[in-house]
Design an enzyme around this catalytic site. Structure first.
Site, PDB file in Angstrom:
ATOM      1  CG  HIS A 269      81.004  43.599 -39.956  1.00  0.00           C
ATOM      2  ND1 HIS A 269      81.166  44.273 -41.033  1.00  0.00           N
ATOM      3  CD2 HIS A 269      79.873  44.316 -39.429  1.00  0.00           C
ATOM      4  CE1 HIS A 269      80.160  45.232 -41.412  1.00  0.00           C
ATOM      5  NE2 HIS A 269      79.577  45.450 -40.094  1.00  0.00           N
ATOM      6  CG  ASP A 325      75.704  45.427 -32.023  1.00  0.00           C
ATOM      7  OD1 ASP A 325      75.725  46.634 -31.776  1.00  0.00           O
ATOM      8  OD2 ASP A 325      75.318  45.008 -33.049  1.00  0.00           O
TER       9      ASP A 325
HETATM   10  N1  CMC Z   1      80.612  32.966 -34.664  1.00  0.00           N
HETATM   11  C1  CMC Z   1      81.153  32.063 -34.961  1.00  0.00           C
HETATM   12  N2  CMC Z   1      81.312  31.804 -36.209  1.00  0.00           N
HETATM   13  C2  CMC Z   1      81.038  32.890 -37.110  1.00  0.00           C
HETATM   14  C3  CMC Z   1      80.537  33.984 -36.714  1.00  0.00           C
HETATM   15  C4  CMC Z   1      80.461  34.260 -35.407  1.00  0.00           C
HETATM   16  N3  CMC Z   1      79.956  35.444 -34.732  1.00  0.00           N
HETATM   17  N4  CMC Z   1      80.348  34.806 -38.002  1.00  0.00           N
HETATM   18  C5  CMC Z   1      80.692  34.199 -38.955  1.00  0.00           C
HETATM   19  N5  CMC Z   1      81.208  33.169 -38.450  1.00  0.00           N
HETATM   20  C6  CMC Z   1      81.687  31.834 -39.309  1.00  0.00           C
HETATM   21  C7  CMC Z   1      80.533  31.237 -40.078  1.00  0.00           C
HETATM   22  O1  CMC Z   1      80.083  30.343 -39.552  1.00  0.00           O
HETATM   23  C8  CMC Z   1      81.311  30.926 -41.433  1.00  0.00           C
HETATM   24  O2  CMC Z   1      82.377  29.864 -41.115  1.00  0.00           O
HETATM   25  P1  CMC Z   1      82.475  28.686 -42.321  1.00  0.00           P
HETATM   26  O3  CMC Z   1      83.075  29.279 -43.460  1.00  0.00           O
HETATM   27  O4  CMC Z   1      83.044  27.654 -41.566  1.00  0.00           O
HETATM   28  O5  CMC Z   1      80.982  28.267 -42.620  1.00  0.00           O
HETATM   29  C9  CMC Z   1      82.301  32.157 -41.694  1.00  0.00           C
HETATM   30  O6  CMC Z   1      82.409  32.592 -40.488  1.00  0.00           O
HETATM   31  C10 CMC Z   1      81.660  33.167 -42.473  1.00  0.00           C
HETATM   32  O7  CMC Z   1      80.182  33.647 -41.965  1.00  0.00           O
HETATM   33  P2  CMC Z   1      79.377  34.136 -42.912  1.00  0.00           P
HETATM   34  O8  CMC Z   1      77.998  33.976 -42.029  1.00  0.00           O
HETATM   35  O9  CMC Z   1      79.283  33.891 -44.332  1.00  0.00           O
HETATM   36  O10 CMC Z   1      79.336  35.600 -42.688  1.00  0.00           O
HETATM   37  P3  CMC Z   1      78.511  36.913 -43.039  1.00  0.00           P
HETATM   38  O11 CMC Z   1      79.269  38.008 -43.433  1.00  0.00           O
HETATM   39  O12 CMC Z   1      77.330  36.347 -43.843  1.00  0.00           O
HETATM   40  O13 CMC Z   1      77.813  37.356 -41.556  1.00  0.00           O
HETATM   41  C11 CMC Z   1      77.676  38.423 -39.563  1.00  0.00           C
HETATM   42  C12 CMC Z   1      78.199  38.413 -40.949  1.00  0.00           C
HETATM   43  C13 CMC Z   1      77.660  39.704 -38.829  1.00  0.00           C
HETATM   44  C14 CMC Z   1      76.005  38.293 -39.770  1.00  0.00           C
HETATM   45  C15 CMC Z   1      78.274  37.187 -38.641  1.00  0.00           C
HETATM   46  O14 CMC Z   1      79.457  37.743 -38.516  1.00  0.00           O
HETATM   47  C16 CMC Z   1      77.504  37.045 -37.191  1.00  0.00           C
HETATM   48  O15 CMC Z   1      76.612  36.448 -37.402  1.00  0.00           O
HETATM   49  N6  CMC Z   1      77.941  37.455 -36.094  1.00  0.00           N
HETATM   50  C17 CMC Z   1      77.391  37.419 -34.995  1.00  0.00           C
HETATM   51  C18 CMC Z   1      76.052  38.302 -34.867  1.00  0.00           C
HETATM   52  C19 CMC Z   1      76.747  39.727 -34.694  1.00  0.00           C
HETATM   53  O16 CMC Z   1      77.508  40.367 -33.950  1.00  0.00           O
HETATM   54  N7  CMC Z   1      76.082  40.580 -35.732  1.00  0.00           N
HETATM   55  C20 CMC Z   1      76.392  42.212 -35.469  1.00  0.00           C
HETATM   56  C21 CMC Z   1      77.005  42.634 -36.715  1.00  0.00           C
HETATM   57  S1  CMC Z   1      77.739  44.211 -36.605  1.00  0.00           S
HETATM   58  C22 CMC Z   1      76.194  45.315 -36.408  1.00  0.00           C
HETATM   59  C23 CMC Z   1      75.437  45.086 -37.159  1.00  0.00           C
HETATM   60  O17 CMC Z   1      75.511  45.319 -38.774  1.00  0.00           O
HETATM   61  O18 CMC Z   1      74.170  45.069 -36.971  1.00  0.00           O
END
Ligand code: CMC
Length: 391
Positions: A269, A325
């Site tokens: 998140h 989720d």
């Molecule tokens: N699985 C694997 N690696 C992950 C994940 C994940 N679910 N989420 C983040 N990372 C890694 C990402 O690859 C990055 O690693 P590195 O530093 O090595 O490049 C690091 O963690 C930071 O990720 P980010 O993309 O900068 O994080 P963000 O804040 O931009 O993204 C997120 C937040 C929710 C989009 C992401 O965690 C994600 O894609 N989660 C999976 C999809 C999900 O479950 N979404 C629902 C979120 S809660 C309800 C809602 O908001 O709708």
């Protein structure tokens, strides 16, 4: 562009001031209008929460009675609006596409509410949207399975009525157990707001142009659709099903995630860096529901996956924990909601939040049109080349 701050994904940009929802991501705290989510989940319900988010205070008895009466009065949609459903391909229709299109079209049946002048007009718009969204959602499902629409029953509570429109058949009311109705209310309530997430920011972005509330919410629905946002709940189930069907083991899946071939859906998140309080509540609720006769092997897989992931350095180093989720889909499945409808369920839950944020901006005389800048990385100036001289 020297004066412009580069903030990809707006991770450090406060785009507005807001009184609605407080999130402390380091400590896993979530408050709606100051009330801890745990207390609302234990004592409240979705409709009460919707009122709280939109109007700022827990409703009095008479508020709730007035709100329920309005929701009842507004539960039908104009018969002409039903033609919109026929514009989508039968059987392959996408409920999120229908929902955003029909919510937008709904506005054109109530153009008197395009410009809201006072609280009573706003109240009417709120009632129309919150009540009709559930009718539209259920009808989109009936359309997708080629069944006739089931009209709402004004004697039923909000969540019960939704389940009735989804699952009743002519001459046979679907009568869900009380646990199912409560679980649905809980899922909606926990999704009801989450400050400046992508869809809410979209609603505020569109609203800042002084677009009407129906169009603004319709844009929010589109933003929610993606699998990194609202679409994650369906993606979680796909992932758990692949594991259940033996296509891949939990360990193999985690290896793929670590190689960045895919993401662990329902994990991570932008703000929560220790735990997501909504996920804790839903995990318990999923467990309770399944102990009450709603069996699902996917819960065992989810529990094992969570346990393995949170014991793994890849996830702890990046502070990745289950989000709302991860468990919501298991509850929705237990209620018989098809996966194709999961993101629509999120949208019904999030609607009060979108409305509250739209109104907060609308009411605030200092709201300016939202208009971020960019860091230009393209060509510097060059001269036009006539077509015969281009290489
Ligand atoms: N699985 C694997 N690696 C992950 C994940 C994940 N679910 N989420 C983040 N990372 C890694 C990402 O690859 C990055 O690693 P590195 O530093 O090595 O490049 C690091 O963690 C930071 O990720 P980010 O993309 O900068 O994080 P963000 O804040 O931009 O993204 C997120 C937040 C929710 C989009 C992401 O965690 C994600 O894609 N989660 C999976 C999809 C999900 O479950 N979404 C629902 C979120 S809660 C309800 C809602 O908001 O709708």
């Amino acid at each position: 562009s020297g004066l412009i701050t580069f903030d990809p994904g707006f991770g450090n940009t406060g785009s507005c001031k807001s009184d609605i929802t407080f999130v402390d991501g380091e400590n896993g705290i979530l408050h709606y209008r100051g009330y801890p989510i745990e207390e609302l989940a234990e004592h409240g319900n979705f409709i009460e929460t919707a009122w709280l988010l939109i109007f700022g205070e827990l409703p009095l008895k008479e508020d709730l009675a007035r709100f329920r009466a309005l929701l009842c009065a507004e539960e039908l949609i104009h018969e002409d609006l039903l033609h919109h459903f026929n514009g989508f391909p039968s059987h392959k229709s996408q409920p999120m596409a229908i929902l955003s299109a029909v919510i937008n079209a709904l506005g054109s049946y109530h153009t008197d509410l395009y410009d809201i002048h006072n609280k009573s007009e706003f109240f009417l718009a709120v009632g129309k949207m919150i009540s009709k969204v559930r009718t539209i959602a259920a009808f989109s499902y009936r359309k997708s399975i080629g069944r006739p629409f089931m009209y709402p029953d004004p004697d039923l509570s909000y969540c019960h009525n939704f389940l009735h429109m989804m699952f009743s058949i002519p001459n046979k009311h679907y009568d869900p157990p009380i646990e199912a109705v409560k679980a649905l209310s809980l899922v909606f309530m926990l999704h009801a707001d989450h400050e400046q997430n992508c869809s809410t920011s979209t609603v505020r972005m569109v609203g800042s142009t002084q677009a009407n509330i129906f169009a603004s919410v319709s844009a929010g629905i589109c933003a929610l659709w993606g699998k990194l946002h609202g679409g994650a709940n369906a993606a979680v189930i796909d992932m758990l099903e692949q594991i259940k069907d033996g296509d891949i083991t939990i360990d193999e899946y985690l290896e793929k995630v670590k190689k960045k071939e895919c993401r662990l859906m329902g994990f991570g998140h932008r703000i929560y860096k220790s735990f997501d309080p909504r996920a804790r509540i839903l995990k318990k609720a999923a467990d309770n529901l399944l102990q009450n006769g709603f069996n699902d092997q996917l819960l065992d897989i989810a529990l094992e996956l969570e346990e393995k992931a949170i014991a793994d350095d890849y996830f702890t180093e990046r502070k990745l924990y289950p989000n709302v989720d991860f468990y919501s889909g298991i509850i929705l499945r237990a209620l018989g909601i098809p996966v194709a409808m999961f993101t629509v369920m999120f949208a019904i839950g999030r609607l009060p939040g979108w409305i509250a944020h739209w109104y907060e901006d609308f009411e605030n005389p200092t709201t300016r049109i939202n208009r971020p800048r960019q860091i230009y990385t393209g060509q510097t100036q060059r001269n036009y080349i006539p077509i015969d001289f281009r290489k």
